[in-house]
Every structure is written in C-alpha cells, then in structure tokens.
Design a protein around this motif. Sequence first.
Motif, PDB file in Angstrom:
ATOM      1  N   LEU A   8      46.608  52.592  28.409  1.00  0.00           N
ATOM      2  CA  LEU A   8      45.928  53.887  28.379  1.00  0.00           C
ATOM      3  C   LEU A   8      46.838  54.928  27.749  1.00  0.00           C
ATOM      4  N   GLU A   9      46.312  55.663  26.768  1.00  0.00           N
ATOM      5  CA  GLU A   9      47.048  56.736  26.106  1.00  0.00           C
ATOM      6  C   GLU A   9      46.584  58.074  26.662  1.00  0.00           C
ATOM      7  N   PHE A  10      47.510  58.892  27.131  1.00  0.00           N
ATOM      8  CA  PHE A  10      47.180  60.223  27.618  1.00  0.00           C
ATOM      9  C   PHE A  10      47.529  61.263  26.554  1.00  0.00           C
ATOM     10  N   LYS A  11      46.905  62.421  26.653  1.00  0.00           N
ATOM     11  CA  LYS A  11      47.061  63.450  25.616  1.00  0.00           C
ATOM     12  C   LYS A  11      48.492  63.935  25.490  1.00  0.00           C
ATOM     13  N   CYS A  12      49.253  63.870  26.571  1.00  0.00           N
ATOM     14  CA  CYS A  12      50.638  64.335  26.535  1.00  0.00           C
ATOM     15  C   CYS A  12      51.560  63.348  25.841  1.00  0.00           C
ATOM     16  N   GLY A  13      51.045  62.168  25.452  1.00  0.00           N
ATOM     17  CA  GLY A  13      51.859  61.164  24.787  1.00  0.00           C
ATOM     18  C   GLY A  13      52.320  60.036  25.669  1.00  0.00           C
ATOM     19  N   VAL A  14      52.039  60.107  26.965  1.00  0.00           N
ATOM     20  CA  VAL A  14      52.427  59.042  27.883  1.00  0.00           C
ATOM     21  C   VAL A  14      51.463  57.869  27.723  1.00  0.00           C
ATOM     22  N   GLN A  15      52.016  56.670  27.733  1.00  0.00           N
ATOM     23  CA  GLN A  15      51.201  55.451  27.692  1.00  0.00           C
ATOM     24  C   GLN A  15      51.514  54.624  28.930  1.00  0.00           C
ATOM     25  N   ILE A  16      50.482  54.152  29.606  1.00  0.00           N
ATOM     26  CA  ILE A  16      50.694  53.320  30.785  1.00  0.00           C
ATOM     27  C   ILE A  16      49.982  51.990  30.614  1.00  0.00           C
ATOM     28  N   GLN A  17      50.534  50.969  31.244  1.00  0.00           N
ATOM     29  CA  GLN A  17      49.886  49.660  31.287  1.00  0.00           C
ATOM     30  C   GLN A  17      49.143  49.539  32.607  1.00  0.00           C
ATOM     31  N   LEU A  18      47.921  49.044  32.518  1.00  0.00           N
ATOM     32  CA  LEU A  18      47.098  48.788  33.691  1.00  0.00           C
ATOM     33  C   LEU A  18      46.861  47.287  33.732  1.00  0.00           C
ATOM     34  N   GLY A  19      47.393  46.628  34.766  1.00  0.00           N
ATOM     35  CA  GLY A  19      47.287  45.175  34.854  1.00  0.00           C
ATOM     36  C   GLY A  19      46.573  44.736  36.117  1.00  0.00           C
ATOM     37  N   PHE A  20      46.173  43.470  36.155  1.00  0.00           N
ATOM     38  CA  PHE A  20      45.373  42.959  37.263  1.00  0.00           C
ATOM     39  C   PHE A  20      45.851  41.553  37.632  1.00  0.00           C
ATOM     40  N   ALA A  21      45.853  41.273  38.923  1.00  0.00           N
ATOM     41  CA  ALA A  21      46.184  39.944  39.429  1.00  0.00           C
ATOM     42  C   ALA A  21      45.252  39.643  40.590  1.00  0.00           C
ATOM     43  N   ALA A  22      45.030  38.371  40.857  1.00  0.00           N
ATOM     44  CA  ALA A  22      44.115  37.966  41.924  1.00  0.00           C
ATOM     45  C   ALA A  22      44.887  37.266  43.023  1.00  0.00           C
ATOM     46  N   GLU A  23      44.622  37.671  44.260  1.00  0.00           N
ATOM     47  CA  GLU A  23      45.199  36.993  45.415  1.00  0.00           C
ATOM     48  C   GLU A  23      44.198  36.000  45.998  1.00  0.00           C
ATOM     49  N   PHE A  24      42.938  36.381  45.990  1.00  0.00           N
ATOM     50  CA  PHE A  24      41.827  35.519  46.375  1.00  0.00           C
ATOM     51  C   PHE A  24      40.683  35.824  45.417  1.00  0.00           C
ATOM     52  N   SER A  25      39.591  35.096  45.551  1.00  0.00           N
ATOM     53  CA  SER A  25      38.454  35.367  44.675  1.00  0.00           C
ATOM     54  C   SER A  25      37.804  36.708  44.978  1.00  0.00           C
ATOM     55  N   ASN A  26      38.151  37.328  46.105  1.00  0.00           N
ATOM     56  CA  ASN A  26      37.604  38.662  46.395  1.00  0.00           C
ATOM     57  C   ASN A  26      38.691  39.676  46.695  1.00  0.00           C
ATOM     58  N   VAL A  27      39.919  39.374  46.327  1.00  0.00           N
ATOM     59  CA  VAL A  27      41.038  40.303  46.526  1.00  0.00           C
ATOM     60  C   VAL A  27      41.795  40.437  45.209  1.00  0.00           C
ATOM     61  N   MET A  28      41.901  41.664  44.710  1.00  0.00           N
ATOM     62  CA  MET A  28      42.547  41.912  43.418  1.00  0.00           C
ATOM     63  C   MET A  28      43.658  42.945  43.577  1.00  0.00           C
ATOM     64  N   ILE A  29      44.739  42.720  42.846  1.00  0.00           N
ATOM     65  CA  ILE A  29      45.857  43.654  42.807  1.00  0.00           C
ATOM     66  C   ILE A  29      45.791  44.400  41.478  1.00  0.00           C
ATOM     67  N   ILE A  30      45.850  45.733  41.542  1.00  0.00           N
ATOM     68  CA  ILE A  30      45.959  46.568  40.347  1.00  0.00           C
ATOM     69  C   ILE A  30      47.383  47.113  40.302  1.00  0.00           C
ATOM     70  N   TYR A  31      48.040  46.960  39.161  1.00  0.00           N
ATOM     71  CA  TYR A  31      49.376  47.530  39.048  1.00  0.00           C
ATOM     72  C   TYR A  31      49.458  48.428  37.815  1.00  0.00           C
ATOM     73  N   THR A  32      50.202  49.512  37.947  1.00  0.00           N
ATOM     74  CA  THR A  32      50.371  50.487  36.859  1.00  0.00           C
ATOM     75  C   THR A  32      51.853  50.606  36.536  1.00  0.00           C
ATOM     76  N   ARG A  33      52.128  50.780  35.250  1.00  0.00           N
ATOM     77  CA  ARG A  33      53.516  50.890  34.808  1.00  0.00           C
ATOM     78  C   ARG A  33      53.583  51.817  33.598  1.00  0.00           C
ATOM     79  N   ILE A  34      54.559  52.721  33.602  1.00  0.00           N
ATOM     80  CA  ILE A  34      54.775  53.607  32.459  1.00  0.00           C
ATOM     81  C   ILE A  34      55.492  52.808  31.380  1.00  0.00           C
ATOM     82  N   VAL A  35      54.894  52.731  30.196  1.00  0.00           N
ATOM     83  CA  VAL A  35      55.530  51.984  29.108  1.00  0.00           C
ATOM     84  C   VAL A  35      56.000  52.893  27.980  1.00  0.00           C
ATOM     85  N   LYS A  36      55.573  54.149  27.990  1.00  0.00           N
ATOM     86  CA  LYS A  36      56.015  55.076  26.954  1.00  0.00           C
ATOM     87  C   LYS A  36      55.993  56.483  27.523  1.00  0.00           C
TER      88      LYS A  36
END
Length: 751
Positions: A508-536
């Motif tokens: 995701l690119e924000f207007k201020c120039g920051v870029q973040i990664q939005l990732g996803f992982a599964a723990e079960f078929s009905n449980v999901m982990i969302i993780y965010t990380r600043i990459v720029k």
Amino acid sequence: MGEPGRGAAGALPLRRLAQPLLRRLSELLDRAVPGRGWRDLAQRAGSRGTVRLSPSDLEQCSLKVLEPEGSPSQSLLKLLGDRGCTVAELVELLQGLEHTEALQCLSLAGIKIVVQPDSQAVLAGQVVKLCCWATGHPFVRYQWFKQEKEIPHGTSPELVLNPVNVNDSGFYICRVNSESSFVFSRWARLEVCDVQGASHEGFIGLPENKLHICIQPQLQNLTVGDALVLECGAVGNPIPHYQWFRNGFPLANGSKNIYTVTSVDVEHQGTYWCRVFNDREDQDSEKIEVIIGRKAMAVECTEEELSDLQEPDLLERSNHRPVGLLYYAGHGYENYGNSFMVPVDVPNPYRSANCLCVQNILKLMQAKETGLNVFLLDMCRKRNEYDDTILILDALKVTANIVFGYATCQGAEAFEIQQSGLANGIFMKFLKDRLLEDKKITVLLDEVAEDMGKCHLTKGKQALEIRSSLSEKRALTDPIQQTASSAESLARNLQWAKAHELPESMYLEFKCGVQIQLGFAAEFSNVMIIYTRIVKKPPEIAVCRAYVTDFALDLDVDPKEANKGTPEETGSYLVSKDLPKHCLYTRLSSLQKLREHLIFTVCLHYEYPGIEDTMDERKEVNVGKPLIAKLGLHHGFKTKNCLQTCCVANNPFHNQMESSPVASQYYIPSHCQPNSCPGVYHPNRMCAGNIRQLEACSCSGTSRILATRHEVQNDSRPVGKSNVPVETTDDTVELEFLLSNSLRFPEQQQP
C-alpha cells in the motif's frame, strides 16, 4: 484534470514540506526573472490577504543575501509557513505569477492515479483502449509497459491498440513520472480471443463490455490414455473467469479457460461444460459429452480363473468401503445416553436443539454405508440440567466396526492442561503421542487409557472409556483410498482447496510516501493472521506506524489483542515461526461467520521532526472472502443469540476449523503447500513426567493448570522502489461454492 497542490497534499501546511523541496523552491525564486521572484510572491500574498507581511518582514528577508548560505526566498517561505500558509495557497500565488518551474516542482507532492487501467477480454481485430490518468497533469509524464518491456510511443494517458491481435495478450502497467518521482498503476490483464474460421458478424450489435462466450467446447471421443483438452473462450469487461464442471460438479484445477487431463481413464467420461462469469454476470457454455473407450485388448483366461473372479471374498476386497472419522474437542454433555457437542455460540442456557447429537452423526455416516466409523470425543459427559428433552432417534443400523473413544466416563468431566496460552485436552495430550502407531484402534486406545491412568493430575477424576464393535483389524494409520471417479470427492477437494486460499500479499502506497506490506497467514481454515510492515519511509518522516482496524462485527477480533509486536501476543502460536519478523500482527477468527467481503482499514500515523502534531492517513482494503468464508457456510443457518464468550477462543487444538463443532477428515490436494493448507499440526511429544512443570494460565482471575471443558467454554518481503514494473500473479476472482447437503450435517445451525 487535477492541478499541483490540489487534493490531500494541498491541505498540507507549507511548513511541513520536505526540506529538499523547500530548498529547490527557494533556488527557483531567488534566481527568477523580474515579476516572478520572491518579492513578487510576497507582494501578491499581501495583496490577496493570504498572510500579512510588514516592511520589516521583507527587509529581514532581503538581508539574508549578506549571509554565506542565506536565501531571501527561503526566509519568505518560512514566514509564510509559520503564519499558516498551505501548499494549496502557495500554488495559487505561483499560478498568479505564472511560475511554471516552481509549480512543476510542487506537483511532486500531489501525484496520484485517479483512473486505473481495466483488465478486459476482447476479440482479435477490435480497438482496445487502456487508460491511466493521474493528478498533476500536465506536470506528469506517462510510460506504458507490457510485462517489463517499455512500449514504444506509449507515452500518453491512453494506450490504444488498433487493431488488437493475439500477440497483444498479456499484462500491462503504466508508470506515471514527475521530475524526480514516479508511481505505478495497477496491472491490467488483456486477453485477446481469436475465433479462427469465423467472422465477427455474430458479435456485432452486442452491448459494449458485455460478457459473451465466443469459443464453445467441442465433443470429445477418446481412448484410455489419450489427452483431454477442452477450451472455452469469452470476451467482456470486467475480465471473465472460468469454472469447469463435469456431471454437475465443479472440477478441481478447472479455473482456466482450457481444461486438460494428460491421460484419461474411463472415470473421466461424462458431461462437461464451463461457467464463465465476472462481477456483473455469468453464462454457461454448451454442454458436451466426453466419451472414453478402452483400447482393444485380447485376454485369455481359463474357466477356473473366470470362476475365481466370482468368489465373494474377491468381490468384497475389490470394493473400497469408506471410513467415517469424527474428532471433536470442546464442550459437550450427555443426556439419556445421547451425547451432544456444544458450539461456542449457543444461547444461555442451551438445550439439545442448539447442539449436535453424536448419535445422529453416526446415523448419517451409516447412510453413506461406511465400513468403519470412529468417534474420538474429547468432551465432558455430565448431564445438562437445563435440558429435559428426551430425543427419540430412529434406530441405528446393526453394523460392526463402530468405535467410540470417550475422553471421560459417563457423568464425568474432561480436563485440559493449559500452558503458555495453549491448551490440550488430557485425552488428546496422550492420544497424539500414539496416533502414528500401526496398531488396531482399540489396542491403541487401551494403551492411551493406561497412559492417562498414570497422570496424577486427573487420577480419580477422568478415565478414558472405549466402546467398540470392531470386527476387523483396522488402524488409524490405514491408508486413505481415493476413488478418482467420485464426483462428490472432487467437489469436496475443490471446496477444501478454496477453504485454504489466502489473500495475496499487497503493498500500500500512502500520500506521504510511506509504503507498507500487508501480508496474510492461516492458522486454521477459519483463523487468519494479518501482519503489517513498513517497507519504505521517506527520510523527512521521523516516525511512522501502521495498524489495522474497523473489522466486521461478525468476526472475533479483540481490539486489545490486535496489532501486537509478536504473534504470541495475539494468541497465535502454531504459525508464529513461519511469519516474518518486525511486524504488527492481528488474529482474526470465526471467518466462517463472515457474510460479506472482508473489508478493513489500514491506518498510518506518522510524524515530522520538530513537529508535535501527528499526521494520519487511512486506506480501506477489501480482500474478498478468505479461507473458509468462501464456502458461505452461514447460508441456510439460523442466527442465534449468543450470550457467552470464551476466554480461550484462540485455543488451536479444538478443531481443524476452530469454533466449529465438527472436524471432518478431508483429503488435502497435493498442490496446497503447508502454508496454504493450515491446520495440520505436529505437536512436540510431552511425557507425563513433565506435567508438573507446566505453567498455569489465568481464567477469570483464577490461576490453574487444569481446567474442565465446561469451564473453558464458559470462562467469561521488503522491497525497494524499482523503476521497472514487476509482474504480478494471475488476476483470478474468488469463487463461492456452497457446501452440498451431502457435505454437512443438517442439524448444524450456526451463524
């Protein structure tokens, strides 16, 4: 089109512009021709009433020329910024001076693509137009790419292909450039369908962008071992997607316009067709027959051999009898000889109508003519004092090979051991150590019972009870035999694969120039982990933090346990070692309750050096229906009022689909890797001697190692910015297939 400084960047206070940009503006104003210099800017600002500048202010600015690195323009811009001037107001002043160079410099702060190119499928020979427009026009420039190659003369906001041909198929992207910055559009996929031997007259008069099938699948008459190739082609905007069917059931790996089987057998025979669809409409192709014949082969056999083929034991061995296996871990009770599994969202008090009856499930298994039925029930069997209903069930068939492994005796409770946020039932703790032993099921359960009897924590409180009518030597390690000809099996496999599809990682690119990664992982078929990380992060920003919020009320998300520094803090332990580090993690559970697309907000907080105010930007993200939500399990279920919450809703050992009362055994397709097909857990062995050292957990303020099932139920990749586009994966829409009646229990009623 938009002007530089208009929009979100225009509301930015002038004093918060990056220092390199302010220095560049100052240089342009210091050396400007008469009528466009800093004094002209100051005069226009005063005459328009934008800010008040006194003669002493202007004198202070002019004296800056006496300093070695002094700049009158920089001093003026600082004064304007200190007195509340915004970027938008500065743009208006510079427009009045017709200072094109300075305006172009400011346009860097406002580059934003407002019209994205669309993916589409078209016929060869048509005129195709891909459009990309950005704010800042005409101060921005465009360059189109096909994959990673620049398109000659593709330098305008519109890329026109006239006429388009099959070689033009592929992925396209536009790079929007300014003086020293650039942004990419999203990828657009272009499919060009060439209908050979046919004119386009049949397609004349069709509404523009309407979905239309232009290539129909053809009848196939094949021999065993031949290759099956079925093709369907369609045009339309949005771009069409495909799903192949055989005999009414969706085909696994049948989501492309061409469906192939490298070597067919007789079970591939049947009626095939393709469903073509997009966000607006859908259409079915013609139904065609695929006929598979065996190769002619002469076989000689004696009368004795022919007679042997008719022997009953050979016929019996030639037919595979399916297996029914139910493992359940959670709250339960037993009334009048019937066992009930209790969902986590039952009303309070709950009765048999709110639960699943184990004996009813056995009856459904018998209806499938299962050759072996195994029930492993890690639950309490005390009586429910609020339920006086006496169920009158149809008589079960008198069949052999039924095994019940109850975690505890009738009228008793089942206990859990809790350690570091994880919980394991006593039954499962000892059962998992022997699951892979190649022994008769009843022998294995007897040994588990002996192991449980040595546990000092539950001695006199819990003992395994085994009921069996096993008449064959059957083990939990028996190989699973698949019959490829089963359409129901193929449908189940497709649904299973769909229930483990994760959203793709995104940036995701924000207007201020920051870029973040939005990732996803599964723990079960009905449980999901969302993780965010600043990459720029631009150098002029001192601190920034991104977090996710605004989730649907259907989901179980505790804001206090969201956006944590480690997965364990969110209650996730099973996949923590596989997740990237230095992120913020949020755990979403109960995805089976999700009725609409999963939409949430990504918030960005950032600060500039020396400025106390915190800036905020927000982006809404739609990731469709992830994991089990694709199957639409809520359809047909009655909603219930749930007055209870569970303090260990994150317990990963309850079921494959957490919070669901039934965990069935499915075949996991080979194309699903461990990260995409979660839920298969291989716990470390734990011997009985280590139980003494388990840490206690706290439920409702009470510290304990041991808790009953009843108490548990009721306790309240970093990437730098490249100037060359990187091709994305195929843009596929997420299909929704409802479970057929044969794949779920009708008694299950769950929102």
